[in-house]
Motif scaffolding. Structure first.
Motif, PDB file in Angstrom:
ATOM      1  N   LYS A 354      -8.405  -4.872  -4.123  1.00  0.00           N
ATOM      2  CA  LYS A 354      -7.234  -5.757  -4.141  1.00  0.00           C
ATOM      3  C   LYS A 354      -7.170  -6.515  -5.458  1.00  0.00           C
ATOM      4  O   LYS A 354      -8.195  -6.855  -6.060  1.00  0.00           O
ATOM      5  CB  LYS A 354      -7.284  -6.746  -2.984  1.00  0.00           C
ATOM      6  N   ARG A 355      -5.963  -6.731  -5.915  1.00  0.00           N
ATOM      7  CA  ARG A 355      -5.671  -7.606  -7.050  1.00  0.00           C
ATOM      8  C   ARG A 355      -4.270  -8.175  -6.849  1.00  0.00           C
ATOM      9  O   ARG A 355      -3.331  -7.453  -6.529  1.00  0.00           O
ATOM     10  CB  ARG A 355      -5.728  -6.854  -8.387  1.00  0.00           C
ATOM     11  N   GLY A 356      -4.149  -9.491  -7.017  1.00  0.00           N
ATOM     12  CA  GLY A 356      -2.843 -10.129  -6.931  1.00  0.00           C
ATOM     13  C   GLY A 356      -2.356 -10.403  -5.531  1.00  0.00           C
ATOM     14  O   GLY A 356      -1.186 -10.775  -5.336  1.00  0.00           O
ATOM     15  N   VAL A 357      -3.221 -10.222  -4.525  1.00  0.00           N
ATOM     16  CA  VAL A 357      -2.859 -10.546  -3.145  1.00  0.00           C
ATOM     17  C   VAL A 357      -3.993 -11.347  -2.516  1.00  0.00           C
ATOM     18  O   VAL A 357      -5.160 -11.153  -2.845  1.00  0.00           O
ATOM     19  CB  VAL A 357      -2.589  -9.278  -2.308  1.00  0.00           C
ATOM     20  N   ASP A 358      -3.626 -12.250  -1.627  1.00  0.00           N
ATOM     21  CA  ASP A 358      -4.611 -13.111  -0.968  1.00  0.00           C
ATOM     22  C   ASP A 358      -5.030 -12.463   0.349  1.00  0.00           C
ATOM     23  O   ASP A 358      -4.483 -12.760   1.414  1.00  0.00           O
ATOM     24  CB  ASP A 358      -4.019 -14.499  -0.727  1.00  0.00           C
ATOM     25  N   THR A 377      -8.970   5.366   0.157  1.00  0.00           N
ATOM     26  CA  THR A 377      -9.027   4.072  -0.515  1.00  0.00           C
ATOM     27  C   THR A 377      -7.676   3.391  -0.361  1.00  0.00           C
ATOM     28  O   THR A 377      -6.631   4.023  -0.562  1.00  0.00           O
ATOM     29  CB  THR A 377      -9.360   4.236  -2.004  1.00  0.00           C
ATOM     30  N   LEU A 378      -7.697   2.117  -0.015  1.00  0.00           N
ATOM     31  CA  LEU A 378      -6.480   1.304   0.021  1.00  0.00           C
ATOM     32  C   LEU A 378      -6.515   0.330  -1.146  1.00  0.00           C
ATOM     33  O   LEU A 378      -7.473  -0.449  -1.300  1.00  0.00           O
ATOM     34  CB  LEU A 378      -6.391   0.513   1.322  1.00  0.00           C
ATOM     35  N   ILE A 379      -5.502   0.371  -1.992  1.00  0.00           N
ATOM     36  CA  ILE A 379      -5.367  -0.600  -3.079  1.00  0.00           C
ATOM     37  C   ILE A 379      -4.243  -1.550  -2.699  1.00  0.00           C
ATOM     38  O   ILE A 379      -3.085  -1.136  -2.540  1.00  0.00           O
ATOM     39  CB  ILE A 379      -5.065   0.101  -4.419  1.00  0.00           C
ATOM     40  N   LEU A 380      -4.591  -2.803  -2.500  1.00  0.00           N
ATOM     41  CA  LEU A 380      -3.634  -3.825  -2.107  1.00  0.00           C
ATOM     42  C   LEU A 380      -3.281  -4.644  -3.344  1.00  0.00           C
ATOM     43  O   LEU A 380      -4.153  -5.257  -3.962  1.00  0.00           O
ATOM     44  CB  LEU A 380      -4.228  -4.728  -1.013  1.00  0.00           C
ATOM     45  N   ARG A 382       0.394  -6.038  -6.100  1.00  0.00           N
ATOM     46  CA  ARG A 382       1.820  -6.304  -6.235  1.00  0.00           C
ATOM     47  C   ARG A 382       2.456  -5.225  -7.112  1.00  0.00           C
ATOM     48  O   ARG A 382       1.892  -4.816  -8.129  1.00  0.00           O
ATOM     49  CB  ARG A 382       2.070  -7.672  -6.877  1.00  0.00           C
ATOM     50  N   PHE A 383       3.622  -4.780  -6.702  1.00  0.00           N
ATOM     51  CA  PHE A 383       4.379  -3.801  -7.481  1.00  0.00           C
ATOM     52  C   PHE A 383       5.856  -4.139  -7.354  1.00  0.00           C
ATOM     53  O   PHE A 383       6.373  -4.279  -6.241  1.00  0.00           O
ATOM     54  CB  PHE A 383       4.100  -2.377  -6.989  1.00  0.00           C
ATOM     55  N   ARG A 384       6.512  -4.328  -8.518  1.00  0.00           N
ATOM     56  CA  ARG A 384       7.928  -4.717  -8.550  1.00  0.00           C
ATOM     57  C   ARG A 384       8.198  -5.971  -7.728  1.00  0.00           C
ATOM     58  O   ARG A 384       9.200  -6.080  -7.018  1.00  0.00           O
ATOM     59  CB  ARG A 384       8.809  -3.561  -8.082  1.00  0.00           C
ATOM     60  N   GLY A 385       7.254  -6.898  -7.801  1.00  0.00           N
ATOM     61  CA  GLY A 385       7.424  -8.186  -7.143  1.00  0.00           C
ATOM     62  C   GLY A 385       7.117  -8.206  -5.670  1.00  0.00           C
ATOM     63  O   GLY A 385       7.270  -9.247  -5.014  1.00  0.00           O
ATOM     64  N   HIS A 386       6.661  -7.085  -5.104  1.00  0.00           N
ATOM     65  CA  HIS A 386       6.379  -7.019  -3.670  1.00  0.00           C
ATOM     66  C   HIS A 386       4.902  -6.722  -3.423  1.00  0.00           C
ATOM     67  O   HIS A 386       4.269  -5.968  -4.181  1.00  0.00           O
ATOM     68  CB  HIS A 386       7.239  -5.921  -3.011  1.00  0.00           C
ATOM     69  N   HIS A 387       4.357  -7.274  -2.343  1.00  0.00           N
ATOM     70  CA  HIS A 387       3.005  -6.937  -1.934  1.00  0.00           C
ATOM     71  C   HIS A 387       3.015  -5.491  -1.402  1.00  0.00           C
ATOM     72  O   HIS A 387       3.798  -5.155  -0.525  1.00  0.00           O
ATOM     73  CB  HIS A 387       2.514  -7.899  -0.845  1.00  0.00           C
ATOM     74  N   THR A 388       2.131  -4.689  -1.949  1.00  0.00           N
ATOM     75  CA  THR A 388       2.179  -3.249  -1.718  1.00  0.00           C
ATOM     76  C   THR A 388       0.802  -2.704  -1.409  1.00  0.00           C
ATOM     77  O   THR A 388      -0.205  -3.197  -1.935  1.00  0.00           O
ATOM     78  CB  THR A 388       2.732  -2.531  -2.971  1.00  0.00           C
ATOM     79  N   ALA A 389       0.746  -1.695  -0.539  1.00  0.00           N
ATOM     80  CA  ALA A 389      -0.496  -0.989  -0.236  1.00  0.00           C
ATOM     81  C   ALA A 389      -0.380   0.440  -0.749  1.00  0.00           C
ATOM     82  O   ALA A 389       0.571   1.157  -0.406  1.00  0.00           O
ATOM     83  CB  ALA A 389      -0.764  -0.998   1.259  1.00  0.00           C
ATOM     84  N   LEU A 390      -1.338   0.839  -1.581  1.00  0.00           N
ATOM     85  CA  LEU A 390      -1.376   2.186  -2.109  1.00  0.00           C
ATOM     86  C   LEU A 390      -2.477   2.961  -1.372  1.00  0.00           C
ATOM     87  O   LEU A 390      -3.644   2.563  -1.421  1.00  0.00           O
ATOM     88  CB  LEU A 390      -1.681   2.180  -3.617  1.00  0.00           C
ATOM     89  N   LEU A 391      -2.096   3.998  -0.664  1.00  0.00           N
ATOM     90  CA  LEU A 391      -3.070   4.865   0.002  1.00  0.00           C
ATOM     91  C   LEU A 391      -3.504   5.910  -1.014  1.00  0.00           C
ATOM     92  O   LEU A 391      -2.689   6.693  -1.503  1.00  0.00           O
ATOM     93  CB  LEU A 391      -2.444   5.525   1.230  1.00  0.00           C
ATOM     94  N   CYS A 392      -4.804   5.919  -1.323  1.00  0.00           N
ATOM     95  CA  CYS A 392      -5.296   6.727  -2.445  1.00  0.00           C
ATOM     96  C   CYS A 392      -6.524   7.537  -2.052  1.00  0.00           C
ATOM     97  O   CYS A 392      -7.191   7.260  -1.037  1.00  0.00           O
ATOM     98  CB  CYS A 392      -5.673   5.836  -3.630  1.00  0.00           C
ATOM     99  N   GLU A 393      -6.861   8.490  -2.917  1.00  0.00           N
ATOM    100  CA  GLU A 393      -8.142   9.167  -2.852  1.00  0.00           C
ATOM    101  C   GLU A 393      -8.775   9.087  -4.236  1.00  0.00           C
ATOM    102  O   GLU A 393      -8.071   9.109  -5.260  1.00  0.00           O
ATOM    103  CB  GLU A 393      -7.979  10.629  -2.411  1.00  0.00           C
ATOM    104  N   ARG A 394     -10.089   8.982  -4.261  1.00  0.00           N
ATOM    105  CA  ARG A 394     -10.791   8.916  -5.539  1.00  0.00           C
ATOM    106  C   ARG A 394     -10.706  10.251  -6.275  1.00  0.00           C
ATOM    107  O   ARG A 394     -10.771  11.309  -5.678  1.00  0.00           O
ATOM    108  CB  ARG A 394     -12.268   8.565  -5.326  1.00  0.00           C
ATOM    109  N   VAL A 395     -10.573  10.153  -7.602  1.00  0.00           N
ATOM    110  CA  VAL A 395     -10.595  11.353  -8.432  1.00  0.00           C
ATOM    111  C   VAL A 395     -12.004  11.489  -8.980  1.00  0.00           C
ATOM    112  O   VAL A 395     -12.510  10.584  -9.636  1.00  0.00           O
ATOM    113  CB  VAL A 395      -9.585  11.240  -9.585  1.00  0.00           C
TER     114      VAL A 395
END
Length: 395
Positions: A354-358, A377-380, A382-395
């Motif tokens: 997480k970065r930019g979210v409490d 992996t979940l990356i929590l 901010r994107f375009r001013g909104h709190h966002t969750a990115l569902l990811c896989e490690r490379v």
């Protein structure tokens, strides 16, 4: 460790007993060990000392490798000691600068002095604490080029010395439970005193990586070092110990070996861009050194949000300076929605960044009620001013 325990330990009987103990076992019955050693006729002080040292030697392997098996420690001394690979980078600077006799002021248990002596440099190691100085003397005994003195950095005799290294004590005095001191005026020596040595001799100063950057001098090289993605220090280097044209550096140590970014100052940021297929999380050393912009340009990446240290690119580029993730899907940062999406995909294990979210990652993970055999992996953020969750896989 008390002076009485150390006196018991630093005897032929004490050292033989310590070396005869089996490898430390966290699950062993300590009371049974104590009873066995006491029954053999050893004093309570010696038994306490050798069992403590066996435990500390086991912990010390993480910083000193095989050297730990013949070293002595205090709890606080081990916690504050420089890791041997990092100490070796310090020592290498002094040797490359052509310096031959170094004063290690505030030497602690002798980690940096050990690395200097291992390069056949003369070392005058100074510590104000009697127990700590005695332990440093034992640890440095195999190197005849090293001597240990009891005293303060301010009053150290620098006759014959051509370089200085300082690691100001940033915690309250003691050998076990100590507290961090936030005010640099309370450090020993103070930060101003440490930097003042640079007006007399080539000087290096080790500081905590989170120090207020406003306190760092403009006429020095500042190098942040991370080990296995954990930022451990910033080294401030003056005179010939600083590299020409380098004011900011991020040295990353890991299984890949050493890798470094350097610059003449903080790097300019790149523009905010769209979220592409890959997201990069820069190493903490790169972030602390404020070299994210230079890294982004190397990767052909943009930032996903201003003032948030995530980069994004349409290509996956291998780099020691960042971790790379492939973005599978993007969701609003909504607990209920994420719980449904993860369940649908059979994801039972998630790494949360997480970065930019409490958000408390541990508490958030519990609320997701995970089940299934897949992982992600979940990356929590901010994107375009909104709190966002990115569902990811490690490379």
């Amino acid at each position: 460790m008390q002076a009485k325990e150390l006196r018991e330990l630093l005897t032929p009987e004490g050292l033989r007993l310590l070396d005869s103990l089996p490898a430390f076992d966290q699950k062993a019955d300590v009371l049974a060990q104590v009873a066995k050693l006491r029954k053999a006729g050893h004093s309570p002080e010696l038994v306490a000392a050798v069992l403590t040292q066996a435990k500390l030697r086991s912990k010390g392997r993480a910083k000193f490798g095989d050297f730990a098996e013949r070293m002595l420690f205090t709890e606080a001394g081990l916690e504050q000691a420089t890791r041997l690979p990092v100490a070796s980078t310090h020592a290498g600077r002094f040797r490359r600068a052509g310096l031959t006799r170094i004063a290690d002021l505030g030497c602690g248990i002798g980690g940096d002095a050990l690395a200097l002596a291992a390069l056949d440099l003369g070392v005058v190691a100074v510590d104000r604490d009697e127990v700590t100085a005695a332990i440093a003397t034992y640890n440095l005994a195999p190197w005849p080029s090293a001597e240990v003195r009891l005293g303060t950095a301010e009053e150290a005799d620098l006759d014959g010395v051509d370089g200085v290294f300082l690691d100001p004590a940033r915690r309250t005095s003691g050998h076990s439970s100590t507290q961090r001191l936030q005010d640099p005026a309370g450090w020993s020596p103070t930060l101003d005193t440490a930097f003042a040595f640079a007006s007399r001799l080539p000087t290096g100063v080790k500081l905590g990586p989170g120090i207020d950057r406003e306190l760092l001098p403009d006429d020095a090289e500042c190098q942040w070092i991370s080990v296995d993605r954990s930022v451990v220090e910033v080294g401030v280097w003056f005179g010939p110990l600083a590299r020409p044209g380098v004011k900011r550096a991020a040295l990353v140590l890991g299984a890949h070996g050493p890798a470094e970014l350097t610059a003449s100052g903080d790097s300019d940021d790149v523009e905010v861009g769209d979220l592409a297929e890959y997201v990069y999380e820069p190493d903490g050393g790169v972030i602390r050194a404020r070299l994210i912009g230079d890294l982004a340009r190397q990767l052909g990446a943009s930032t996903i949000s201003r003032d948030i240290a995530y980069l994004s690119s349409s290509a996956a580029t291998e780099t020691p300076f960042a971790q790379c993730f492939r973005v599978l899907e993007t969701f609003p940062l909504d607990e209920k929605r994420l719980r449904q999406e993860l369940k649908k995909r059979g994801i039972g294990r998630v790494e949360i960044k997480k970065r930019g979210v409490d958000v408390d990652p541990a508490a958030f993970r519990k609320k997701l009620q995970l089940s299934g055999s897949n992982e992600a992996t979940l990356i929590l953020t901010r994107f375009r001013g909104h709190h966002t969750a990115l569902l990811c896989e490690r490379v």
